[in-house]
Design an enzyme around this catalytic site. Structure first.
Site, PDB file in Angstrom:
ATOM      1  N   CYS A  83       0.842  -1.205   0.000  1.00 61.78           N
ATOM      2  CA  CYS A  83       0.000   0.000   0.000  1.00 61.78           C
ATOM      3  C   CYS A  83       0.878   1.257   0.000  1.00 61.78           C
ATOM      4  O   CYS A  83       1.425   1.638   1.037  1.00 61.78           O
ATOM      5  CB  CYS A  83      -0.908  -0.015   1.229  1.00 61.78           C
ATOM      6  N   CYS A 137      -0.475   4.132   2.173  1.00 66.00           N
ATOM      7  CA  CYS A 137      -0.250   3.951   3.614  1.00 66.00           C
ATOM      8  C   CYS A 137       1.214   4.200   3.985  1.00 66.00           C
ATOM      9  O   CYS A 137       1.497   4.799   5.019  1.00 66.00           O
ATOM     10  CB  CYS A 137      -0.590   2.520   4.052  1.00 66.00           C
ATOM     11  N   ASP A 138       2.135   3.708   3.165  1.00 62.45           N
ATOM     12  CA  ASP A 138       3.537   3.641   3.597  1.00 62.45           C
ATOM     13  C   ASP A 138       4.506   4.531   2.820  1.00 62.45           C
ATOM     14  O   ASP A 138       5.670   4.648   3.193  1.00 62.45           O
ATOM     15  CB  ASP A 138       4.035   2.184   3.483  1.00 62.45           C
TER      16      ASP A 138
END
Ligand code: NAP
Length: 315
Positions: free
Chosen positions: A142, A145-146
């Site tokens: 992701c 997200c990261d």
């Protein structure tokens, strides 16, 4: 709210675009509607930074923002939303249908399964050394997200589909360089994404290569890729490996209840009817050609209208 053993006209499993659209249409038809989801609604869209191909937003729209609007719209017409840890089983041999979950049983006249598909499990994994041990330590599924953890670092993206190319472009906001590793010479992604990636100075390509090992003890220190023809291998000096090689349908909880295809997608007709009367499916969980937000919301609307018809038939 104690909803255990409460009976609904419609229970929707999954709070992505398909599930929220189904819930909106069902609630608006005055059907009592419960939507169950594992956590935050949104499915894959919740982790999509920007969506450019959903009609009505000429400049694009953020995934979380789009989902928040869809959720508010469904709630406005009466949809109840319950967070459940896991759906354990579906008993469709009784009327009402019974859904067993870790939070108890729920009863419904009809069920709309919109549980979607997710990366990072099953078909969404590479299954190469280092992938599991370094997950969360440089291996990610992701970018939204990261991505920010990889500011000014070199990263690799695996895959050549829409997700891989879209996320590679997104990662250039943070990373020093993004190397796309794809097993064929041609990308699968939409042409508009391909063009954007080819024109992005931060994106490099390693085509005709497959990843064979992710190196590192406690964090990613490199990615070994192999040329599919010559079998020659080289190690890319990257600190992050973002894997986008497909998704796994979330249909495990159905066990042998419903007809699925070999990959685990639910078989439906064009009215979203599954092999069990009163059970419908919508969105990415269905076997279908085009998996997009716009087709998911369309499926959801059709499933809800069909659920309404089914209930009318019961009465
Ligand atoms: P996908 O379209 O299935 O693409 C997976 C990619 O990974 C393919 O390029 C595939 O290579 C490669 N791959 C698969 N297994 C591999 C392996 N073991 N080793 C190396 N490479 C491997 O998956 P996706 O990109 O996650 O997209 C899923 C669905 O969502 C698609 O229908 C897509 O169109 C849709 N989607 C749409 C958008 C958008 O419209 N903006 C954004 C994201 C996703 P090959 O090409 O050689 O098969």
């Amino acid at each position: 709210m104690n909803i255990e053993n409460k009976q609904y006209d419609v229970i929707v499993i999954g709070g992505g675009p398909a599930g929220l659209s189904a819930a909106l249409y069902a609630s608006r038809a005055n059907l009592s509607t419960l939507l169950v989801d594992k956590g935050v609604t949104g499915g894959q869209v919740a982790t999509t930074f920007w969506i450019e191909n959903y009609p009505g937003f000429p400049d694009g729209v953020g995934g979380p923002e789009l989902i928040a609007s869809m959720e508010a719209q469904a709630k406005r017409f009466g949809t109840e939303i319950a967070v459940i840890h896991e759906v354990l089983d579906l008993d469709a041999n009784q009327s009402p249908l019974r859904l067993s979950t870790t939070e108890g049983n729920f009863l419904a006249k009809t069920l709309i399964i919109a549980s979607g598909a997710e990366p990072g499990v099953g078909k969404g994994k590479l299954n190469i050394p280092g992938e599991d041990t370094l997950r969360g330590r440089g291996v990610s599924y992701c970018a939204t997200c990261d991505g920010a953890f990889f500011r000014d670092l070199d990263v690799a993206v695996i895959g050549g589909g829409d997700s891989a190319i879209e996320e590679a472009i997104f990662l250039t906001k943070f990373a020093k360089s993004v190397t796309v590793v794809h097993r064929r010479q041609e990308l699968r992604a939409a042409k508009v994404l391909q063009e954007r990636a080819f024109n992005n100075e931060k994106i490099k390509f390693k085509l005709g290569r497959v990843p064979v090992e992710i190196k590192g003890e406690t964090k990613v220190e490199g990615l070994v890729v192999e040329d599919v023809n010559s079998k020659a291998s080289e190690t890319l000096d990257v600190k992050g490996v973002f894997i986008f090689v497909g998704v796994q349908p979330n249909s495990g909880f159905l066990k042998d209840n419903l007809d699925l295809d070999a990959q685990g997608y639910i078989l439906t007709d064009e009215r979203m009817r599954t092999s069990i009367p009163g059970v419908f499916a919508a969105g990415d969980i269905r076997q279908k050609q085009l998996r997009q937000v716009v087709t998911a919301v369309s499926d959801g609307a059709i499933a809800a209208v069909e659920a309404e018809r089914f209930i009318e038939g019961l009465n």
